[in-house]
Motif scaffolding. Structure first.
Motif, PDB file in Angstrom:
ATOM      1  N   ARG A  61       5.226   8.395   2.920  1.00 26.78           N
ATOM      2  CA  ARG A  61       3.973   8.897   2.352  1.00 26.78           C
ATOM      3  C   ARG A  61       4.185   9.346   0.906  1.00 26.78           C
ATOM      4  O   ARG A  61       3.367   9.096   0.039  1.00 26.78           O
ATOM      5  N   VAL A  64      -0.098   0.295   5.006  1.00 26.78           N
ATOM      6  CA  VAL A  64       0.585  -0.949   4.657  1.00 26.78           C
ATOM      7  C   VAL A  64      -0.444  -2.074   4.683  1.00 26.78           C
ATOM      8  O   VAL A  64      -1.455  -1.991   5.372  1.00 26.78           O
ATOM      9  N   TYR A  91       4.273   6.250  -1.227  1.00 27.53           N
ATOM     10  CA  TYR A  91       2.946   5.668  -1.399  1.00 27.53           C
ATOM     11  C   TYR A  91       2.127   6.483  -2.410  1.00 27.53           C
ATOM     12  O   TYR A  91       1.471   5.910  -3.283  1.00 27.53           O
ATOM     13  N   VAL A 133       4.660  -1.325   1.721  1.00 28.28           N
ATOM     14  CA  VAL A 133       5.716  -0.328   1.547  1.00 28.28           C
ATOM     15  C   VAL A 133       6.368  -0.496   0.178  1.00 28.28           C
ATOM     16  O   VAL A 133       5.856   0.018  -0.806  1.00 28.28           O
ATOM     17  N   THR A 160      -4.125  -0.541   0.432  1.00 28.21           N
ATOM     18  CA  THR A 160      -2.970  -1.173  -0.200  1.00 28.21           C
ATOM     19  C   THR A 160      -3.378  -2.318  -1.119  1.00 28.21           C
ATOM     20  O   THR A 160      -2.525  -3.068  -1.583  1.00 28.21           O
ATOM     21  N   GLU A 180       0.707   4.791  -5.778  1.00 28.26           N
ATOM     22  CA  GLU A 180      -0.747   4.791  -5.915  1.00 28.26           C
ATOM     23  C   GLU A 180      -1.144   5.503  -7.212  1.00 28.26           C
ATOM     24  O   GLU A 180      -1.993   5.009  -7.958  1.00 28.26           O
ATOM     25  N   VAL A 202       1.711   6.104   6.475  1.00 31.72           N
ATOM     26  CA  VAL A 202       1.637   5.426   5.182  1.00 31.72           C
ATOM     27  C   VAL A 202       0.896   4.107   5.385  1.00 31.72           C
ATOM     28  O   VAL A 202       1.192   3.357   6.314  1.00 31.72           O
TER      29      VAL A 202
END
Length: 192
Positions: free
Chosen positions: A101, A31, A104, A142, A124, A108, A29
């Motif tokens: 994930r 960050v 995220y 995160v 990010t 997103e 993921v």
């Protein structure tokens, strides 16, 4: 193997039992990098803007799973005569290797749906430009995010859309983020 819907039991998955190629595929993921956070702070300071901070409560529980994931019944909560049954998860749980994930991907998608652009070089960092060149900048680490912008109504809209979609803690003006202490006042922004 019979699958039942998970009712109201608090579960934490035993992610250490998952095997790559079987139970999960991608666990990485993105960050925020420290230099990105410093650039956001610097940009806000140069423009005389305030930086705000939000924290998503139980972020990993918001992620939607792509793979089929099953978990055993929690010890002490097995149904009599059905101890071999498992639960099929529809959403991520803490402990799953794919939970970060999945989270995220969910946030997103929310940003993109709200008209934000994600940078390819910094996954990010999200920006949204409105009429008259007004901008909102968001940096995500995160489940913590900082945001700044030059239009109070656009900033309020962003905060409200986040609070409507996710359970949030509004932390006000950024004062401490990723080990950086920040003082925001009438004379500018100072990093300690």
């Amino acid at each position: 193997m019979r699958v039942e819907k998970l009712l109201s039991i608090n579960l934490i998955a035993k992610g250490y039992t998952q095997k790559e190629g079987i139970d999960y595929s991608e666990v990485f993921v993105p960050v925020a990098r420290m230099d990105t956070v410093r650039i956001v702070i610097s940009s806000a300071a140069q423009r005389g803007l305030k930086i705000h901070q939000l924290d998503v409560k139980s972020a990993f529980l918001h992620g939607k799973l792509i793979e089929e994931v099953y978990v055993d019944q929690p010890k002490g909560y097995e149904k009599k005569g059905q101890e071999h049954y498992v639960y099929k998860l529809h959403k991520a749980l803490y402990g799953l290797k794919q939970a970060p994930r999945a989270w995220y991907n969910r946030i997103e998608a929310h940003f993109v749906n709200e008209g934000f652009k994600r940078y390819d070089s910094e996954q990010t960092l999200f920006t949204k430009t409105g009429g008259e060149g007004k901008i909102v900048i968001v940096s995500l680490y995160v489940d913590d995010l900082i945001y700044t912008g030059d239009d109070d109504s656009v900033m309020l809209h962003f905060k409200n859309s986040m609070m409507k979609k996710f359970e949030m803690s509004v932390l006000g003006h950024m004062s401490y983020f990723l080990g950086i202490e920040v003082i925001q006042g009438s004379k500018g922004i100072f990093m300690c």
